[in-house]
Design a protein around this motif. Structure first.
Motif, PDB file in Angstrom:
ATOM      1  N   ALA A  64      35.500  61.901  -3.247  1.00  0.00           N
ATOM      2  CA  ALA A  64      34.924  63.237  -3.355  1.00  0.00           C
ATOM      3  C   ALA A  64      33.521  63.166  -3.955  1.00  0.00           C
ATOM      4  CB  ALA A  64      35.823  64.129  -4.207  1.00  0.00           C
ATOM      5  N   VAL A  65      33.359  62.346  -5.005  1.00  0.00           N
ATOM      6  CA  VAL A  65      32.039  62.221  -5.643  1.00  0.00           C
ATOM      7  C   VAL A  65      31.033  61.632  -4.657  1.00  0.00           C
ATOM      8  CG1 VAL A  65      30.772  60.949  -7.418  1.00  0.00           C
ATOM      9  CG2 VAL A  65      32.867  62.164  -8.016  1.00  0.00           C
ATOM     10  N   ALA A 297      37.331  76.082  -1.086  1.00  0.00           N
ATOM     11  CA  ALA A 297      37.264  74.625  -0.914  1.00  0.00           C
ATOM     12  C   ALA A 297      37.438  74.203   0.541  1.00  0.00           C
ATOM     13  CB  ALA A 297      38.314  73.946  -1.782  1.00  0.00           C
ATOM     14  N   ARG A 298      37.616  75.172   1.447  1.00  0.00           N
ATOM     15  CA  ARG A 298      37.896  74.814   2.842  1.00  0.00           C
ATOM     16  C   ARG A 298      36.857  73.884   3.464  1.00  0.00           C
ATOM     17  NH1 ARG A 298      40.333  80.256   4.476  1.00  0.00           N
ATOM     18  NH2 ARG A 298      42.279  79.854   3.388  1.00  0.00           N
ATOM     19  N   GLU A 303      35.454  68.459   5.381  1.00  0.00           N
ATOM     20  CA  GLU A 303      34.527  67.337   5.385  1.00  0.00           C
ATOM     21  C   GLU A 303      35.210  66.068   4.868  1.00  0.00           C
ATOM     22  OE1 GLU A 303      31.153  67.895   2.863  1.00  0.00           O
ATOM     23  OE2 GLU A 303      30.127  66.102   3.607  1.00  0.00           O
ATOM     24  N   TYR A 304      36.053  66.258   3.834  1.00  0.00           N
ATOM     25  CA  TYR A 304      36.771  65.113   3.256  1.00  0.00           C
ATOM     26  C   TYR A 304      37.682  64.478   4.306  1.00  0.00           C
ATOM     27  CZ  TYR A 304      39.355  62.340  -0.175  1.00  0.00           C
ATOM     28  OH  TYR A 304      39.910  61.308  -0.872  1.00  0.00           O
ATOM     29  N   THR A 307      35.771  62.619   6.941  1.00  0.00           N
ATOM     30  CA  THR A 307      35.165  61.367   6.489  1.00  0.00           C
ATOM     31  C   THR A 307      36.196  60.294   6.199  1.00  0.00           C
ATOM     32  OG1 THR A 307      33.512  62.768   5.438  1.00  0.00           O
ATOM     33  CG2 THR A 307      33.426  60.427   4.912  1.00  0.00           C
ATOM     34  N   TYR A 308      37.311  60.680   5.538  1.00  0.00           N
ATOM     35  CA  TYR A 308      38.242  59.654   5.033  1.00  0.00           C
ATOM     36  C   TYR A 308      39.581  59.636   5.757  1.00  0.00           C
ATOM     37  CZ  TYR A 308      34.793  59.637   1.288  1.00  0.00           C
ATOM     38  OH  TYR A 308      33.631  59.565   0.570  1.00  0.00           O
ATOM     39  N   HIS A 309      39.806  60.556   6.667  1.00  0.00           N
ATOM     40  CA  HIS A 309      41.071  60.637   7.405  1.00  0.00           C
ATOM     41  C   HIS A 309      42.272  60.680   6.468  1.00  0.00           C
ATOM     42  CE1 HIS A 309      38.610  59.925  10.885  1.00  0.00           C
ATOM     43  NE2 HIS A 309      38.138  58.830  10.300  1.00  0.00           N
ATOM     44  N   ALA A 310      42.114  61.371   5.357  1.00  0.00           N
ATOM     45  CA  ALA A 310      43.199  61.571   4.394  1.00  0.00           C
ATOM     46  C   ALA A 310      42.941  62.883   3.681  1.00  0.00           C
ATOM     47  CB  ALA A 310      43.232  60.416   3.395  1.00  0.00           C
TER      48      ALA A 310
END
Lengths: 391, 300
Positions: A64-65, A297-298, A303-304, A307-310
């Motif tokens: 996230a950071v 937070a949607r 985006e998370y 990017t990370y597929h999790a």
């Protein structure tokens, strides 16, 4: 080179050296060093458990950071300074984690996000206080962290007393429970939540039949649970983390314990239902709303996942906000010196983060985070069951 | 009264687990006088190997619980026995003539080595055993007992009996007892000391593995560092019963397990370990060689 000279100069660096070298292999190594032409980068220390039993939270926080940093740097950084993350793996181990604070001092960071575990954050905050470096905590919920009179310490997430209070209100006012047995894992975080739950449950007219500590590394709690069953409490409250919580509900149910199980956001991860199985269904867990359940937070969650597929875990949103709060403070201060950042952080007001508003009060706590009660569904997902703030 | 009866049942089940781990310590100590701290690591390795066996068989559509449990036990005991053989070759045999402390430290190193290898292979998250014996525990009045709990007690009794028979009644067992009395002389009398010592370690490893698989089946959750605390409790049980004494291991385990259970009736749980270990100190002050005393060899 410059970092190397500083390392040699610092007396503590030698002690820290091995731990940090081990901790940084693979983490910092993979980090691209961003240097804008001319302006010095802003160095943000980030300390979380990146390996070990709590790594699932720490890795998600780190992701996230990194998202937040990339988006800041893509827009040219903050006041022309690129943001550079210096990651440190605490392994959720106090000795290793506290060494991280010395490491950050030796690296000359401008601000720190960390250290996840309250029992690391509290001693680490003293080291950063002595060095005059701002620290924003995104997951350490023990109240003591911000009650030490340190002007450099801020917290975007909530505190254990708020969490214990929500659990107690839920137990008394929604479930109409009269009696409770309280167990905690004898760690700073678990013991804190349980103690606040017990105090507030009593204040609201409930009765605590017993409050005992457990060793979270054991596998057999049948003897203790047999005693709990004999007391016939309406509620079994547990303060601690998920593997032990899973074993407690599983062994309790198989002994015929009927009490409603209430626990905290240390239990909200999948390890609870993995260890507890069917016995975990119907448990109530207090937590700040997870990013997936927050309208604000949607875009972050989307985006998370892209990017990370999790899915991001519970504290990922707070870590994202922690970085952006620091960036905002730098903008407000027009300076990247730690002292200026601390002054600007103290003035943060109605900051719009993905987890909601951030307003720091005089001791550095965020006055707006909200806790809700989740229920473990029969498909092992968590669903918001009670929201004390929704009227 | 229901609570007391249930606590006795709880104590016997957890005591049987301690007893099984203690058997591994006792076998090795009884023959070569080494406290093999790697025992906890072998116990954890056994639990993970057993889980792997179950998962592989389930992937090949083996569904019979009895078959899966037997295969997990057999697979884990054989593979962990082999691991113990390797450990003996690499970490103890070269130290046979060194002071006993060297081997002791070496065994601690092996414990952490095994733990870390498990963590590297499976990650730090707890792993979950499938519930092969059904979730429903048996109830008899106020007492409940999980079928897997009974299995632990029966296997512990069975393995203890088998070990006792092996050491006392077989030719190799006699060789073991001879080595326990005097390695040099046993060698001069034609005993293949290296082979018998290696076999002792293999048996210790297999016993630890059995305990690991049974704990996985009963409690459902295993972690890479499960061997540290369990190893310590098993070691305590072995000392309590009289280390080196085969029936002593089970007696020590049961005493420790029952003590832990019964203490929870009168004292808050956080006092449990303090009281248990205080009792241990008291027992050893009066009976320094444990409840049943003597070592393997002295029974002959």
């Amino acid at each position: 080179m410059q970092a190397g000279t500083r390392m040699r100069r610092s007396a503590l660096a030698g002690v820290v050296g091995i731990a940090s070298a081990v901790a940084l292999v693979g983490w910092n190594g993979a980090q691209a060093h961003v240097h804008a032409a001319g302006a010095t980068p802003v160095k943000i220390g980030f300390a979380n458990p990146l390996t070990g039993s709590e790594a699932s939270y720490g890795v998600s926080d780190y992701n996230a950071v990194k998202l937040a940093v990339n988006s800041v740097n893509a827009k040219g950084g903050v006041d022309g300074h690129k943001v550079q993350i210096i990651a440190y793996d605490t392994k959720a181990d106090p000795a290793t984690g506290i060494a991280g604070a010395h490491y950050f001092v030796s690296q000359g960071v401008n601000a720190v996000i960390g250290f996840f575990n309250s029992d690391i954050s509290i001693p680490a905050s003293a080291i950063l206080h002595a060095a005059g470096i701002p620290m924003v905590s995104a997951a350490s919920t023990n109240p003591k962290l911000t009650e030490q009179g340190f002007h450099n310490v801020f917290r975007v997430c909530g505190t254990d007393n708020e969490q214990g209070l929500v659990e107690a209100e839920f137990a008394r006012n929604v479930l109409h429970a009269k009696t409770a047995v309280v167990l905690d894992d004898e760690e700073v975080y678990g013991e804190g939540v349980s103690q606040f739950f017990a105090n507030d449950f009593k204040k609201l007219g409930g009765k605590i039949l017993s409050h005992q500590g457990i060793n979270p590394n054991l596998t057999d709690y049948t003897s203790l649970l047999t005693q709990v069953k004999a007391m016939h409490p309406d509620i079994l409250q547990f303060g601690g983390f998920d593997p032990a919580a899973g074993l407690l509900v599983k062994q309790g149910r198989s002994l015929g314990l009927k009490s409603t199980f209430i626990s905290d956001d240390g239990v909200i991860g999948p390890a609870f239902t993995q260890a507890g199985g069917r016995s975990a269904v119907g448990s109530f867990l207090s937590s700040a709303p997870s990013p997936q359940d927050l309208a604000s937070a949607r875009p972050f969650v989307a985006e998370y996942v892209r990017t990370y597929h999790a899915q991001p875990t519970e504290f990922a949103g707070y870590n994202y906000d922690a970085l952006n709060v620091i960036v905002q403070a730098i903008r407000d201060a027009h300076s990247i010196t730690p002292a200026a950042i601390i002054r600007a952080l103290a003035g943060i007001h109605t900051f719009k983060g993905v987890t909601g508003r951030v307003d720091f009060n005089s001791i550095g706590n965020n006055t707006t985070p909200e806790y809700v009660i989740y229920r473990v569904q029969s498909n092992y997902s968590n669903k918001i069951y009670w929201n004390p703030n929704a009227h | 009264m229901g609570t007391l009866a249930q606590q006795l049942v709880n104590g016997v089940v957890i005591g049987a687990v301690y007893g099984l781990i203690a058997l591994g310590y006792t076998m090795v100590y009884g023959i070569v006088r080494l406290i093999n701290f790697a025992q906890g690591g072998l116990y954890a390795a056994g639990a993970f190997i057993g889980l792997e066996v179950v998962e592989i068989l389930q992937a090949h559509r083996v569904e019979s619980p009895a078959l899966l449990i037997l295969a997990a036990l057999a697979g884990a005991m054989i593979a962990t026995g082999a691991l113990a053989f390797l450990v003996e070759r690499v970490a103890y045999r070269p130290l046979r003539r060194a002071p006993i402390l060297s081997a002791l430290v070496s065994s601690l190193a092996v414990l952490f080595l095994i733990e870390n290898v498990i963590q590297l292979l499976t990650g730090a998250q707890p792993q979950t055993y499938p519930s092969l014996l059904g979730l429903q525990p048996w109830t008899l009045g106020p007492i409940t007992l999980a079928p897997s709990g009974l299995l632990i007690v029966l296997v512990a009794l069975g393995l203890m009996g088998a070990m006792q028979w092996f050491v006392q009644r077989t030719r190799t067992g006699r060789a073991m007892r001879a080595i326990a009395v005097n390695q040099e002389v046993a060698g001069l009398m034609g005993v293949d000391v290296r082979r018998v010592v290696a076999l002792t370690f293999v048996m210790g490893g297999a016993l630890g593995a059995a305990a690991g698989v049974l704990v996985g089946l009963n409690y459902g959750t295993i972690t890479f560092n499960m061997g540290e605390l369990a190893g310590l409790e098993g070691f305590t049980a072995a000392v309590l019963g009289g280390i080196g004494n085969v029936p002593g291991a089970l007696v020590g385990g049961l005493v420790l397990g029952l003590l832990q259970s019964l203490i929870t009736i009168v004292l808050p749980n956080q006092w449990n370990e303090a009281v248990v270990f205080a009792v241990l100190i008291a027992v050893l002050a009066f009976r320094p060689r444990g409840i049943l005393g003597e070592r393997v060899a002295e029974r002959a």
